[in-house]
Design a protein around this motif. Sequence first.
Motif, mmCIF file in Angstrom:
data_model
loop_
_atom_site.group_PDB
_atom_site.id
_atom_site.type_symbol
_atom_site.label_atom_id
_atom_site.label_comp_id
_atom_site.label_asym_id
_atom_site.label_seq_id
_atom_site.Cartn_x
_atom_site.Cartn_y
_atom_site.Cartn_z
ATOM 1 N N THR A 56 0.804 -1.115 -0.239
ATOM 2 C CA THR A 56 -0.441 -0.195 0.068
ATOM 3 C C THR A 56 0.984 1.460 -0.205
ATOM 4 O O THR A 56 0.890 2.323 -0.524
ATOM 5 C CB THR A 56 -0.911 0.006 1.655
ATOM 6 N N ALA A 57 2.058 1.159 0.619
ATOM 7 C CA ALA A 57 2.351 2.791 0.944
ATOM 8 C C ALA A 57 3.963 2.791 0.242
ATOM 9 O O ALA A 57 3.587 3.811 -0.892
ATOM 10 C CB ALA A 57 3.244 2.580 1.932
ATOM 11 N N THR A 58 4.355 2.180 -0.517
ATOM 12 C CA THR A 58 5.033 1.631 -1.711
ATOM 13 C C THR A 58 4.688 2.441 -3.012
ATOM 14 O O THR A 58 4.582 3.168 -3.654
ATOM 15 C CB THR A 58 5.730 0.686 -2.273
ATOM 16 N N GLY A 59 2.600 1.214 -2.990
ATOM 17 C CA GLY A 59 1.721 1.350 -4.103
ATOM 18 C C GLY A 59 1.426 2.865 -4.338
ATOM 19 O O GLY A 59 1.327 3.790 -5.192
ATOM 20 N N LEU A 60 0.989 3.631 -3.288
ATOM 21 C CA LEU A 60 0.802 4.699 -3.467
ATOM 22 C C LEU A 60 1.625 5.468 -3.643
ATOM 23 O O LEU A 60 1.428 7.104 -3.999
ATOM 24 C CB LEU A 60 -0.190 5.133 -2.077
ATOM 25 N N LEU A 61 2.924 5.495 -3.066
ATOM 26 C CA LEU A 61 3.819 6.654 -2.614
ATOM 27 C C LEU A 61 4.362 6.204 -4.607
ATOM 28 O O LEU A 61 4.647 7.625 -5.282
ATOM 29 C CB LEU A 61 4.858 6.016 -1.980
ATOM 30 N N LEU A 62 5.087 5.462 -5.180
ATOM 31 C CA LEU A 62 5.090 5.615 -6.733
ATOM 32 C C LEU A 62 3.962 6.089 -7.373
ATOM 33 O O LEU A 62 4.419 6.809 -8.324
ATOM 34 C CB LEU A 62 5.603 3.720 -7.042
ATOM 35 N N GLY A 63 2.426 5.993 -7.090
ATOM 36 C CA GLY A 63 1.526 6.827 -8.035
ATOM 37 C C GLY A 63 1.592 8.149 -7.408
ATOM 38 O O GLY A 63 1.425 9.030 -9.174
ATOM 39 N N VAL A 64 1.749 8.249 -6.484
ATOM 40 C CA VAL A 64 1.752 9.716 -6.428
ATOM 41 C C VAL A 64 3.468 10.466 -7.940
ATOM 42 O O VAL A 64 2.542 11.133 -7.729
ATOM 43 C CB VAL A 64 2.416 10.172 -5.146
ATOM 44 N N VAL A 65 3.984 9.650 -7.052
ATOM 45 C CA VAL A 65 5.301 10.877 -7.913
ATOM 46 C C VAL A 65 4.773 10.540 -9.883
ATOM 47 O O VAL A 65 5.414 11.341 -10.198
ATOM 48 C CB VAL A 65 6.738 9.776 -7.857
ATOM 49 N N VAL A 66 4.520 8.868 -9.896
ATOM 50 C CA VAL A 66 4.086 9.028 -11.323
ATOM 51 C C VAL A 66 2.709 9.879 -12.273
ATOM 52 O O VAL A 66 3.573 10.522 -13.033
ATOM 53 C CB VAL A 66 3.798 7.359 -11.635
ATOM 54 N N ALA A 67 2.527 9.958 -11.105
ATOM 55 C CA ALA A 67 1.303 10.990 -11.508
ATOM 56 C C ALA A 67 1.738 12.653 -11.254
ATOM 57 O O ALA A 67 1.273 13.463 -12.451
ATOM 58 C CB ALA A 67 -0.695 11.457 -10.961
ATOM 59 N N ALA A 68 2.578 12.980 -10.408
ATOM 60 C CA ALA A 68 3.032 14.010 -9.887
ATOM 61 C C ALA A 68 3.748 14.996 -11.143
ATOM 62 O O ALA A 68 3.064 16.158 -11.143
ATOM 63 C CB ALA A 68 3.695 14.042 -8.646
#
Length: 825
Positions: free
Chosen positions: A765-777
């Motif tokens: 959850t933490a890694t996926g959310l963080l990576l998803g935020v980075v990808v979307a940012a």
Amino acid sequence: MFAAVAVISALLGALALAIGSVGLGHARVERYAAAPVVVAGDQEISWTTDPWGSEPTTVSAGLTERVRIPSGAVDVLREVQGVRAAVADDTFVVREPGTGAGATSGTAGSGTAGSRTASSGTAGSGATSSGMTSSGTATSGTGSGAEAYAGRPWEAAALAPYELLDGREPRQAGEVVAGAGIGDAARVGETLAGRKVVGVAEGPAALYVTAQEARQLAGRPGTVAAVGVIADPGVPVDTLHARVRAALDGAGLKDVAAGQPLRALTGDGRGGVEHLAAPPARTELLRILAAVSGTVLLIAGLVLSSLVAQALHQRGDERELLLAVGATPRQVRAAAGREVTRVAGAAALIGALAAVPLFLAAWSMLRARPGVVPEGLVLPTPPWLFAASLVVAAVVVGLARLVVLFSTRRAGGPGRGVARRVSGLVLIALGAAASAAATTQGGEAAGAAAGAATVTLVSGCALLGPWIARGAMRILDVPFRRLGGAPGRLTAAGAATHSRRLGAALTPVVLVTAFALVQLAAGATMGRAAEEQARDATIADLAIHGTTAEQVRRLPGVTAATDVLRSTVVLARTEAGSPRLDRLPVLGVDAGGLRGTLDPGVVAGGLAGLAGRGTVAVGADMADSLEVRPGSTVVLRLGDGTEQRLRVVAVYARSLALGEFLLPKGELAPHMTDPYPARVLVATEAGATGSEVVPEQVTTAGAELNGLVSATVVAAIGALTVLSVLSTLALIGAGRRGELALLRQVGASAGQVRRTLGLEAGFLTATGLLLGVVVAALPLTAFAWALTGGLPYLPPAQAGLLAGTVVVTVVAGVFLPVAGRRLRS
């Protein structure tokens, strides 16, 4: 995989049915049902250019204002052999005479909501002759604005035909025949719009006047809106059309706007003359559905490839055994392909069947929302259309089989690992480049670049998943081992051993997070920036509907007033070497009345020059894109297709709220079907009291329809990506039941195993959310900076909903596969 294929097939099938229905769509034929041929102006503008020296390319765009034709066409058509009658039709708006309207704080451009009261001594004090009461409250005959009706000449009623139900036809000015659609007020002897009702006819809400009064009310001498041609008995439509076409060409008649040849329309084509908004809305809806279908197809490919690759990876031992006993790689691929085809075939068929009620429910929802589907737009659903969902099901099965082809290549070997890593890095670089490109674009181009960047970045992360998981676990290894006890050490050891498995689990989490963030934040960022600009731009004390600035300026206490007219223009330009026609909403204003009413935020030049014809003010982003400044020239096609070369007098900052162009009212009004102001913005001496004026903000034609369709499809795609997360994690969990049983056999307690699973869920959850935020940012920041000059914005409630959905889905995906098996030795 069965669930994923079924959902993909249902979603794509519903989209295919929607595209088919819109593709068959047309404007409804009502007023011209008895006229087999209708002659009118071309409501579509075309532009041909040679992009970068290649073959000539032609692009088209629909026009939203009436293209009028010379009245001389009536005489030409009456002489055509086989024509029994050629009837001139005109359309105009009949309003209650001598009324002002409510000074309101209603929705921008809608003319609704409560009245606004001016303070003593300001606008409206003692002014009753223009609809402003002595108490200062602006009123009208209905309390919400001057009553308005569609107007036509009585002779045009024969084109439907609409017969008299009561009374007689109008014979002089001030007499009208009322359409039965008006309701109870349509009675002989009543007064409507200051005119005596002398007859009631069949048909929709409309007022029919004499031909002479119709010409006066239309205000366009020497022109008509259209001509309906009624044939002699026995004359075929094709024959009549050919003769009419030859007569028009022989006379050399052209419209009075763009100077294009007149059109002779038959069949469903006649409906576009009645309902001007329907054809452009149909084209825009087709474009949206096609773009969304492409996005769904890309996401479907990512979802299926992730599921198939993980399933085959977990059966790696079986594959190696088959190869060891003599099976060829081709035989192994064929066996896997047949298995996937069996599973996907049944699932796709179920999805195809589910697509039909899904599509029908969506179409019913559209029709149930008043004003969403433009009036007169018919979206047919013939029985044979539903076969399209079966075609889509076959395509989905083919896609699943294609995924198997790439997923069953022999694993291992340094070459393949290097190739995968290089491919992932290339995709990351391409996604970053697309994000950078978004900063140099504007409008739809910036949004498209951001969307492409998101898909590319997620694809790169999917290829680099094992290395990303390994890197993330290296960072968390020490905390897990020191603070997590035995479960933490088990989690760290499992992650180090099964980095590919973790990478496969991370991919759908990153996908759902990044996709949802981009879709939600892009719209929220644009909406918030536009609202802020609208609030800053609208500085008027009053907003009045149903009157004109000229009338309002006569009232005591008024210091400034400007009409606000709403129309569209078409801008022709090239983008990346390709020609395009953009239809953009614009405002027409009185330059002399802007001070104290509307502040566009001028950054160059001045709005005083906007008083003359042939001038325009341009939004800052559009000015940069077109490389223009005060003194430059911009070529625009106005709402009826008339091409105008306009001199730029000012550049302003608040274009998200006010549109990319501001034109003088006198420039815009002659090219509008109804040149009456949408509202009047008023500044007073002492300032008015009461509720704030609703900020002035342009809206694109069909914006509500587009928004509803986009929101529905985004929700469906979001559900698909959530299903992808759940399916992938459930697949992984089902494949490791033996591993968990072994842990119990070697002494791990049930609580330790559950805590291990919980730590893994938390890591994902933490890694996926963080990576998803980075990808979307990256694409979001580029998009927001290009369009608003600021950072992206997402409402906290939506951010919390997204994070909560990911947490619940990941936890369910990790624990559900083992929930039915008791964790005991």
